[in-house]
Design a protein around this motif. Structure first.
Motif, mmCIF file in Angstrom:
data_model
loop_
_atom_site.group_PDB
_atom_site.id
_atom_site.type_symbol
_atom_site.label_atom_id
_atom_site.label_comp_id
_atom_site.label_asym_id
_atom_site.label_seq_id
_atom_site.Cartn_x
_atom_site.Cartn_y
_atom_site.Cartn_z
ATOM 1 N N LEU A 114 0.814 -1.212 0.000
ATOM 2 C CA LEU A 114 0.000 0.000 0.000
ATOM 3 C C LEU A 114 0.847 1.263 0.000
ATOM 4 O O LEU A 114 0.410 2.308 -0.484
ATOM 5 N N GLY A 115 2.045 1.185 0.565
ATOM 6 C CA GLY A 115 2.903 2.354 0.655
ATOM 7 C C GLY A 115 2.884 2.948 2.050
ATOM 8 O O GLY A 115 2.560 2.283 3.038
ATOM 9 N N THR A 116 3.222 4.227 2.135
ATOM 10 C CA THR A 116 3.343 4.926 3.415
ATOM 11 C C THR A 116 2.337 6.061 3.480
ATOM 12 O O THR A 116 2.184 6.826 2.522
ATOM 13 N N THR A 117 1.654 6.163 4.591
ATOM 14 C CA THR A 117 0.745 7.283 4.803
ATOM 15 C C THR A 117 1.436 8.335 5.665
ATOM 16 O O THR A 117 2.144 8.000 6.623
ATOM 17 N N ASN A 118 1.249 9.597 5.317
ATOM 18 C CA ASN A 118 1.889 10.684 6.063
ATOM 19 C C ASN A 118 1.063 11.166 7.242
ATOM 20 O O ASN A 118 1.542 11.966 8.046
ATOM 21 N N ILE A 119 -0.184 10.704 7.305
ATOM 22 C CA ILE A 119 -1.055 11.095 8.409
ATOM 23 C C ILE A 119 -1.731 9.843 8.959
ATOM 24 O O ILE A 119 -1.715 8.782 8.333
#
Length: 515
Positions: A383-388
């Protein structure tokens, strides 16, 4: 020779339906289930659910089961009675359900114009198991959604006692039809009590409840396929009865199918149903079910005053083994978020040559999984990385595998196998640590709902559960992001506006006092 297969059906009944008088009466419901927001986002591009459907009804006054085609809300529609004997007169229950399902002003799929109507007995013994023997295959159909706003206790023998064998047989016919005809079947849970859960026991359908949780939530134990202890509910809506909730969800399913047909780029491949109709992956039965479940709201602030979800899975007693809540299933229908899942497009797993950093909204249909014929037993979705901090909703859905009538043979084989898949959420930066998992051994959905930490790399992982031989079967997985669970983040716009207005008034009052 096959035994005669015409047992009686026990306890068939319509579900009480809340009659909807005019469009304004349904406006707040459309707000609460995300339809108004979806309409505002898409404007003139909003799909209208133009697919052919079934409506199955129990007899009203012991004889009437068809909607009133003269109702103004059905203008331009063809309602064809498919059961014998014909319905002598219209059913008020069927008419109310029809308005919520395909009505021009009340439903969310007014584009439905081709409606095939069945009585329950006609559906069971003329469509699912036609003739007098168990081995007769169900009738082929081009229709894509079936609404069941009725309940029953099951099939009974000559003495009036429940026949687990015959009841299971009928459920296998129904589940096979859902799979091979790509027919999305929505079943109503019983209002209030836990009896009469015949079709709620089906594995390949969607069972509808109500947001105030005044419905049954269990299944009937029949054999080693339809076992006790499995949660029945998948979705709820904020209406008075399950008879109204069922067509509300069926109508939403029709809109999503229509949207997927209008947007072939959402899908990476197609299949065909028994009718020979091409079916895009985004409109497959498992995908629609997964998108509806992953898109559902776990916290609600409804305007309809028909209940709210405020403590989803907080109490251990309400938690199911497959990540749902016994009272609400996956939560309340949210058409906007379910549409966004499909519109994000299909993304293959890494093992099927998919790419990384897929994002936190999307879906996949894996046509072959389980180790047989070279298929993979692990599927990873980066999914990747979420910043929040966000909430992640995930639903993994697969069908019961009923042998049925393969290669268009005239014999129906009732043997079935429920494959067992598990779902995990992985923190890549923590050494692939499992931070959430859903691992039921008796259900055919696995679900995760969790608040994600910011600046963290996540993957979803589907695995073949231990203890199984190789198989080749398909599944759909859907995932969706939502604002991290807070009061303001989940308040629908009309209520949010009231709060904002109240805050403004409060500030104005303070300022006026200081002048």
């Amino acid at each position: 020779m096959d035994d005669l297969y015409r047992p009686s059906a026990r306890g068939l009944a319509t579900l009480a339906v809340a009659m909807l008088a005019h469009p304004a009466a349904n406006a707040t419901l459309k707000d609460d289930i995300g339809y108004t927001a979806l309409s505002g986002m898409l404007g003139a591009s909003l799909p209208d659910g133009e697919v052919a459907v079934f409506q199955i009804e129990a007899n009203e006054n012991e004889q009437n089961w068809i909607a009133d085609s003269s109702n103004p809300d059905f203008a331009g529609k063809t309602i064809v009675g498919l059961s014998a004997p014909p319905s002598p007169a219209p059913s008020s229950h069927a008419t109310g359900v029809g308005r919520s399902f395909y009505g021009n002003t009340v439903s969310t799929s007014p584009g439905i114009t081709d409606i095939g109507a069945h009585s329950v007995i006609g559906w069971l013994f003329e469509h699912l198991a036609p003739g007098t023997v168990k081995t007769t295959p169900p009738i082929v159909t081009h229709r894509r959604v079936a609404n069941h706003s009725w309940v029953g206790g099951g099939l009974v023998d000559a003495s009036g006692n429940l026949s687990p064998e015959d009841t299971s047989s009928m459920l296998r016919h129904a589940d096979w039809v859902s799979d091979v005809d790509e027919l999305v079947q929505v079943y109503g849970a019983n209002n209030s009590s836990n009896d009469r859960v015949f079709m709620s026991t089906a594995l390949n359908g969607i069972t509808a409840g109500v947001t105030d949780a005044t419905h049954s939530d269990g299944v009937v134990a029949l054999d080693d396929i339809y076992v006790a202890g499995r949660p029945a509910l998948h979705l709820v809506t904020p209406v008075a009865t399950t008879s109204s909730s069922t067509p509300t969800i069926a109508s939403a399913a029709a809109l999503l199918i229509d949207a997927a047909q209008q947007n072939p780029s959402w899908s990476e491949s197609t299949t065909s149903n028994r009718q020979g109709t091409p079916i895009y992956n985004a409109e497959r039965g498992e995908t629609i079910k997964a998108a509806l479940m992953a898109g559902a709201s776990r916290i609600t602030y409804n305007t309809t005053m028909m209940g709210d979800i405020v403590d989803y899975r907080e109490d251990a007693a309400n938690r199911t083994d497959n990540g749902l809540d016994w009272r609400y299933g996956a939560g309340q229908l949210n058409m906007l978020r379910s549409y966004q899942i499909l519109a994000a497009g299909e993304s293959a797993s890494a093992e099927d040559d998919g790419v990384g950093n897929l994002g936190f909204t999307g879906f996949d249909h894996d046509d072959k999984f389980g180790g047989h014929m070279g298929s993979n037993t692990i599927a990873t979705y980066d999914l990747g990385t979420t910043n929040i901090s966000i909430d992640l909703h995930v639903a993994l859905v697969w069908n019961l595998a009923v042998t049925g009538a393969q290669n268009n043979t005239s014999q129906f084989d009732e043997s079935a196998q429920l494959h067992n898949l598990d779902l995990e959420l992985i923190d890549v930066g923590a050494g692939d640590a499992i931070v959430a998992a859903s691992t039921s051994s008796i259900a055919n959905t696995e679900n995760i709902w969790i608040t994600l930490e910011p600046y963290t790399h996540y993957q979803l992982r589907v695995t073949r559960a231990a203890g199984q031989s190789n198989f080749a079967w398909d599944y759909s997985i859907a995932w969706s992001e939502a604002p991290a669970t807070t009061f303001f983040g989940n308040v629908p716009l009309p209520f949010w506006s009231l709060i904002f207005f109240a805050i403004c008034l409060a500030k104005f009052g303070v300022r006026a006092k200081t002048l």
